[in-house]
Write a protein that holds these residues in place. Structure first.
Motif, PDB file in Angstrom:
ATOM      1  N   ALA A   1       0.841  -1.204   0.000  1.00 26.63           N
ATOM      2  CA  ALA A   1       0.000   0.000   0.000  1.00 26.63           C
ATOM      3  C   ALA A   1       0.875   1.254   0.000  1.00 26.63           C
ATOM      4  O   ALA A   1       1.878   1.320   0.708  1.00 26.63           O
ATOM      5  CB  ALA A   1      -0.917   0.014   1.220  1.00 26.63           C
ATOM      6  N   PRO A   2       0.520   2.280  -0.806  1.00 27.12           N
ATOM      7  CA  PRO A   2       1.348   3.493  -0.879  1.00 27.12           C
ATOM      8  C   PRO A   2       1.207   4.401   0.340  1.00 27.12           C
ATOM      9  O   PRO A   2       1.900   5.399   0.442  1.00 27.12           O
ATOM     10  CB  PRO A   2       0.818   4.184  -2.139  1.00 27.12           C
ATOM     11  CG  PRO A   2      -0.592   3.729  -2.264  1.00 27.12           C
ATOM     12  CD  PRO A   2      -0.613   2.316  -1.736  1.00 27.12           C
ATOM     13  N   VAL A   3       0.285   4.105   1.253  1.00 27.12           N
ATOM     14  CA  VAL A   3       0.117   4.891   2.488  1.00 27.12           C
ATOM     15  C   VAL A   3       0.531   4.031   3.674  1.00 27.12           C
ATOM     16  O   VAL A   3       0.507   2.794   3.611  1.00 27.12           O
ATOM     17  CB  VAL A   3      -1.341   5.368   2.658  1.00 27.12           C
ATOM     18  CG1 VAL A   3      -1.722   6.323   1.558  1.00 27.12           C
ATOM     19  CG2 VAL A   3      -2.301   4.185   2.697  1.00 27.12           C
ATOM     20  N   GLY A   4       0.911   4.688   4.762  1.00 26.25           N
ATOM     21  CA  GLY A   4       1.289   3.955   5.963  1.00 26.25           C
ATOM     22  C   GLY A   4       0.075   3.358   6.655  1.00 26.25           C
ATOM     23  O   GLY A   4      -0.941   4.022   6.833  1.00 26.25           O
ATOM     24  N   ILE A   5       0.164   2.088   7.025  1.00 24.77           N
ATOM     25  CA  ILE A   5      -0.931   1.400   7.721  1.00 24.77           C
ATOM     26  C   ILE A   5      -0.354   0.759   8.977  1.00 24.77           C
ATOM     27  O   ILE A   5       0.683   0.096   8.925  1.00 24.77           O
ATOM     28  CB  ILE A   5      -1.590   0.328   6.830  1.00 24.77           C
ATOM     29  CG1 ILE A   5      -2.076   0.927   5.507  1.00 24.77           C
ATOM     30  CG2 ILE A   5      -2.749  -0.336   7.564  1.00 24.77           C
ATOM     31  CD1 ILE A   5      -2.645  -0.086   4.548  1.00 24.77           C
TER      32      ILE A   5
ATOM     33  N   LEU B   1      -4.744   2.530  11.970  1.00 25.22           N
ATOM     34  CA  LEU B   1      -4.404   3.893  11.572  1.00 25.22           C
ATOM     35  C   LEU B   1      -3.865   3.879  10.144  1.00 25.22           C
ATOM     36  O   LEU B   1      -3.057   3.022   9.791  1.00 25.22           O
ATOM     37  CB  LEU B   1      -3.344   4.502  12.489  1.00 25.22           C
ATOM     38  CG  LEU B   1      -3.790   5.177  13.793  1.00 25.22           C
ATOM     39  CD1 LEU B   1      -2.611   5.896  14.423  1.00 25.22           C
ATOM     40  CD2 LEU B   1      -4.924   6.157  13.572  1.00 25.22           C
ATOM     41  N   ILE B   2      -4.319   4.831   9.334  1.00 28.14           N
ATOM     42  CA  ILE B   2      -3.756   5.064   8.002  1.00 28.14           C
ATOM     43  C   ILE B   2      -3.065   6.422   8.041  1.00 28.14           C
ATOM     44  O   ILE B   2      -3.669   7.422   8.439  1.00 28.14           O
ATOM     45  CB  ILE B   2      -4.843   5.034   6.919  1.00 28.14           C
ATOM     46  CG1 ILE B   2      -5.452   3.633   6.827  1.00 28.14           C
ATOM     47  CG2 ILE B   2      -4.274   5.444   5.564  1.00 28.14           C
ATOM     48  CD1 ILE B   2      -6.576   3.530   5.822  1.00 28.14           C
ATOM     49  N   VAL B   3      -1.789   6.447   7.667  1.00 26.84           N
ATOM     50  CA  VAL B   3      -0.959   7.659   7.751  1.00 26.84           C
ATOM     51  C   VAL B   3      -0.556   8.073   6.343  1.00 26.84           C
ATOM     52  O   VAL B   3       0.066   7.293   5.621  1.00 26.84           O
ATOM     53  CB  VAL B   3       0.303   7.414   8.611  1.00 26.84           C
ATOM     54  CG1 VAL B   3       1.120   8.693   8.745  1.00 26.84           C
ATOM     55  CG2 VAL B   3      -0.077   6.870   9.985  1.00 26.84           C
ATOM     56  N   GLU B   4      -0.925   9.296   5.959  1.00 27.55           N
ATOM     57  CA  GLU B   4      -0.550   9.833   4.651  1.00 27.55           C
ATOM     58  C   GLU B   4       0.453  10.968   4.825  1.00 27.55           C
ATOM     59  O   GLU B   4       0.252  11.851   5.654  1.00 27.55           O
ATOM     60  CB  GLU B   4      -1.782  10.361   3.907  1.00 27.55           C
ATOM     61  CG  GLU B   4      -2.817   9.310   3.559  1.00 27.55           C
ATOM     62  CD  GLU B   4      -3.965   9.901   2.770  1.00 27.55           C
ATOM     63  OE1 GLU B   4      -3.723  10.410   1.650  1.00 27.55           O
ATOM     64  OE2 GLU B   4      -5.098   9.884   3.281  1.00 27.55           O
ATOM     65  N   ASP B   5       1.517  10.934   4.047  1.00 23.46           N
ATOM     66  CA  ASP B   5       2.502  12.017   4.028  1.00 23.46           C
ATOM     67  C   ASP B   5       1.982  13.112   3.099  1.00 23.46           C
ATOM     68  O   ASP B   5       1.826  12.900   1.899  1.00 23.46           O
ATOM     69  CB  ASP B   5       3.837  11.481   3.527  1.00 23.46           C
ATOM     70  CG  ASP B   5       4.942  12.545   3.616  1.00 23.46           C
ATOM     71  OD1 ASP B   5       4.628  13.715   3.876  1.00 23.46           O
ATOM     72  OD2 ASP B   5       6.116  12.197   3.405  1.00 23.46           O
ATOM     73  N   ILE B   6       1.679  14.294   3.650  1.00 24.60           N
ATOM     74  CA  ILE B   6       1.122  15.388   2.838  1.00 24.60           C
ATOM     75  C   ILE B   6       2.128  16.525   2.694  1.00 24.60           C
ATOM     76  O   ILE B   6       1.748  17.685   2.572  1.00 24.60           O
ATOM     77  CB  ILE B   6      -0.215  15.892   3.438  1.00 24.60           C
ATOM     78  CG1 ILE B   6      -0.046  16.323   4.904  1.00 24.60           C
ATOM     79  CG2 ILE B   6      -1.292  14.842   3.325  1.00 24.60           C
ATOM     80  CD1 ILE B   6      -1.293  16.982   5.488  1.00 24.60           C
ATOM     81  N   SER B   7       3.421  16.166   2.714  1.00 23.03           N
ATOM     82  CA  SER B   7       4.464  17.193   2.591  1.00 23.03           C
ATOM     83  C   SER B   7       4.346  17.946   1.273  1.00 23.03           C
ATOM     84  O   SER B   7       4.466  19.175   1.233  1.00 23.03           O
ATOM     85  CB  SER B   7       5.849  16.551   2.703  1.00 23.03           C
ATOM     86  OG  SER B   7       6.024  15.934   3.957  1.00 23.03           O
ATOM     87  N   GLU B   8       4.129  17.210   0.167  1.00 20.52           N
ATOM     88  CA  GLU B   8       4.026  17.862  -1.131  1.00 20.52           C
ATOM     89  C   GLU B   8       2.803  18.762  -1.200  1.00 20.52           C
ATOM     90  O   GLU B   8       2.829  19.843  -1.796  1.00 20.52           O
ATOM     91  CB  GLU B   8       3.977  16.803  -2.239  1.00 20.52           C
ATOM     92  CG  GLU B   8       5.272  16.047  -2.433  1.00 20.52           C
ATOM     93  CD  GLU B   8       6.435  16.973  -2.772  1.00 20.52           C
ATOM     94  OE1 GLU B   8       6.228  17.908  -3.572  1.00 20.52           O
ATOM     95  OE2 GLU B   8       7.531  16.778  -2.223  1.00 20.52           O
TER      96      GLU B   8
END
Length: 601
Positions: free
Chosen positions: A260-264, A357-364
């Protein structure tokens, strides 16, 4: 004997329902994949569908239907006519569509007659996009009923029993029978209901020779015992096969989890310890999140530790889920990293509470927002000076300070002056919101008398209210003092009041008053307009957001007033919120902590 038949029919119903659910559970994996990757291509769909068909042997076909319109189907051969089919008009009722959207569970319907021949059970699995929880569409599944019957040996059982499957619990309703002979004379048959979300089937049976009046012959008893042993053996074999397929499914889902491309992450809700996390979680946060408590220590965008408000653990304890929460944490080298969290607290089959928990990196995303804000700030600064000159020059022309103007030219000049003023308001709002977000706006916090601020603000906005034919009524005001920046508090109150005036019908009133809530003082404004649409409530305090419920009101705003108000109140250690009912107006309030005199004074 009757008890033995009831046991056998219950076991048969369990097997049939188990086969159905086993097939559908396998297809849920495809739904999970689409939720993470909504733009799933045809080649990827065919690849995943082929894997599912190998695991679920009773499937007839699988279709992807974004917004209920089928655009992918497997196998394609023989099912070409299904492409472009709108399920809402040709298959699903309005009630079934509502069930899919509201319950987020698969909906069953059938039996249905298939174009290719035979009968099928239709199942629609809803898909909600990961992160936004926006409804994407459904996975449409058709199970072949004949294959289901063969998987539980219904044909063999029919040799020694009168048995039917019906959508009605009454076997006399012959039109509801879709398996078995409808002309049987029933004598107190045994019954079992197969309950599925959206429909229910009823399995009804009795011995072919009828119920005996006397105890059966010992040989017949031995036969029934042998049948029971055979049934137990078959059930054991079926359970073994189910466990093997379940293991295959676990391996498949494990692959999806890791890729998965998001953190789980999965946490034990009792100890808060990390049970398992995927590779994306480690790439985003490193080795830090060994405990759910890690996500309770959050910062604002300037690196200041947030000590107030509800943390992640408290939010999950209160509502069992959270979605779209944006926050800043510190990564492995101590740098701020913006992330978006989605969480769900549930209980496993053995009664153990866990948290996903699903963790998305929203730095961009944040970087793009900063660039946008910098661009808006630069443009706003460059516009302010020429706009001031233009507005001033037009004001002189309107007042005929240079020379008298013809009536037509004067009217056009007045229109241009009003528009230049409106543009000036927008530029000022843009600069204010940019300063607030960047933390560059200064606040002079002093003791302020709340009633004085309210009266002064009402007096200043009186002309604006008169233009809209709205009366401002000051109700009960508390004798209270708060610690605030008076000018910024008046700016926030002015934004809320002007909003209430805009959304009030002509010849109506706006009420303003105060209330005490513990140590807090609230300044409340009540209008009696159309209220805030429920679908817009979550975006009220967002930048550039406007509800278009009233043409008269929506054309005059910049969409920044309430966003600025929220930032002003947060910087003064306060808050802003509202309640609204359609057709009954909206109630907004500003909240600050009351400054009480020292005890004994």
């Amino acid at each position: 004997m009757r008890q033995e038949w009831q046991v056998n029919i219950d076991d048969l119903a369990l097997k049939l329902q188990g086969r159905i659910l086993q097939n559908i559970t396998t297809v849920w994996g495809l739904a999970a994949n689409v939720a993470v990757e909504p733009e799933l291509g045809e080649a990827r769909f065919q690849e995943l569908a082929a894997v599912i068909f190998r695991l679920a042997t009773e499937l007839r076909n699988i279709g992807l239907a974004p917004d209920f319109v089928i655009n992918n189907i497997y196998p394609l051969e023989g099912n070409e006519a299904a492409i472009g089919l709108d399920l809402r008009t040709q298959s699903l009722s309005a009630e079934q569509v509502h069930m899919l959207m509201e319950t987020e569970r698969a909906v069953f319907s059938g039996p249905i007659d298939l174009v290719q021949g035979g009968q099928g059970l239709a199942v629609r699995i809803p898909i909600f996009i990961s992160g936004s929880r926006e409804f994407w569409g459904v996975v449409s599944v058709i199970l072949d009923l004949q294959s289901l019957y063969e998987s539980v040996n219904l044909d063999r059982i029919m040799q020694e029993a009168q048995l039917v499957l019906s959508t009605s619990p009454d076997p006399a309703t012959s039109d509801s029978i879709f398996f078995g002979a409808p002309d049987v004379i029933w004598q107190q048959p045994v019954h079992n209901a197969l309950e599925m979300h959206g429909t229910s089937w009823h399995l009804i049976a009795q011995p072919k020779e009828g119920w005996p009046d006397q105890p059966p012959h010992p040989l017949a008893l031995r036969g029934l015992l042998a049948l029971l042993v055979l049934t137990v053996t078959a059930a054991t074999f079926w359970l073994t096969q189910l466990l093997l397929k379940d293991r295959q499914m676990q391996q498949w889902f494990s692959g999806l989890f890791e890729l998965a491309p998001v953190g789980i992450a999965l946490f034990d809700a009792e100890t808060n310890k990390l049970v398992q996390g995927n590779l994306s979680l480690k790439s985003i946060l490193g080795d830090h999140p060994r405990s759910l408590v890690f996500f309770n220590k959050t910062f604002d965008e300037h690196g200041n530790l947030i000590t107030e408000g509800e943390d992640v653990s408290e939010a999950l304890a209160r509502s069992k889920k959270l979605s779209g929460r944006q926050l800043f944490i510190k990564d492995r080298v101590g740098l701020l990293k913006p992330i978006m969290l989605h969480g769900l607290k549930l209980t496993t089959t053995d009664g153990k509470p866990v948290v996903w928990l699903i963790v998305e990196d929203i730095s961009e995303q944040k970087k793009a927002e900063r660039l946008k804000n910098q661009f808006i700030s630069t443009v706003s600064h460059e516009l302010r000076t020429p706009l001031t000159s233009i507005s001033g020059a037009l004001g002189l022309l309107i007042n005929q300070a240079v020379a008298p103007l013809p009536e037509g030219a004067l009217r056009l000049t007045q229109i241009a002056h009003r528009n230049s003023e409106q543009l000036t308001y927008l530029v000022n709002d843009l600069l204010d919101i940019e300063k607030l977000i960047a933390g560059k706006m200064t606040f002079e916090m002093k003791t302020v008398q709340v009633s004085d601020v309210i009266r002064e603000c009402v007096e200043n906005i009186g002309n604006y209210a008169s233009e809209h034919k709205v009366q401002i009524e000051i109700r009960q005001l508390a004798d209270a003092e708060v610690l605030a920046d008076k000018q910024r508090l008046m700016q926030a109150l002015n934004n809320v009041l002007s909003n209430a005036i805009k959304f009030s019908p002509e010849n109506s009133a706006v009420h303003i008053y105060t209330e005490r809530e513990g140590s807090k003082v609230r300044i409340l404004t009540q209008d009696f307009g159309n209220g805030i649409p429920s679908e817009f409530e979550s975006r009220v305090f967002e930048k550039f957001s406007q509800a278009s419920t009233d043409i008269r009101c929506s054309k005059a705003g910049t969409g920044l007033g309430l966003a600025i108000t929220r930032e002003l109140m947060l910087n003064m250690q306060g808050g802003v919120s509202f309640t609204s009912q359609p057709g009954k107006g909206a109630l907004f309030w500003l909240e600050l902590t009351e400054k009480r005199p020292p005890s004994g004074a």
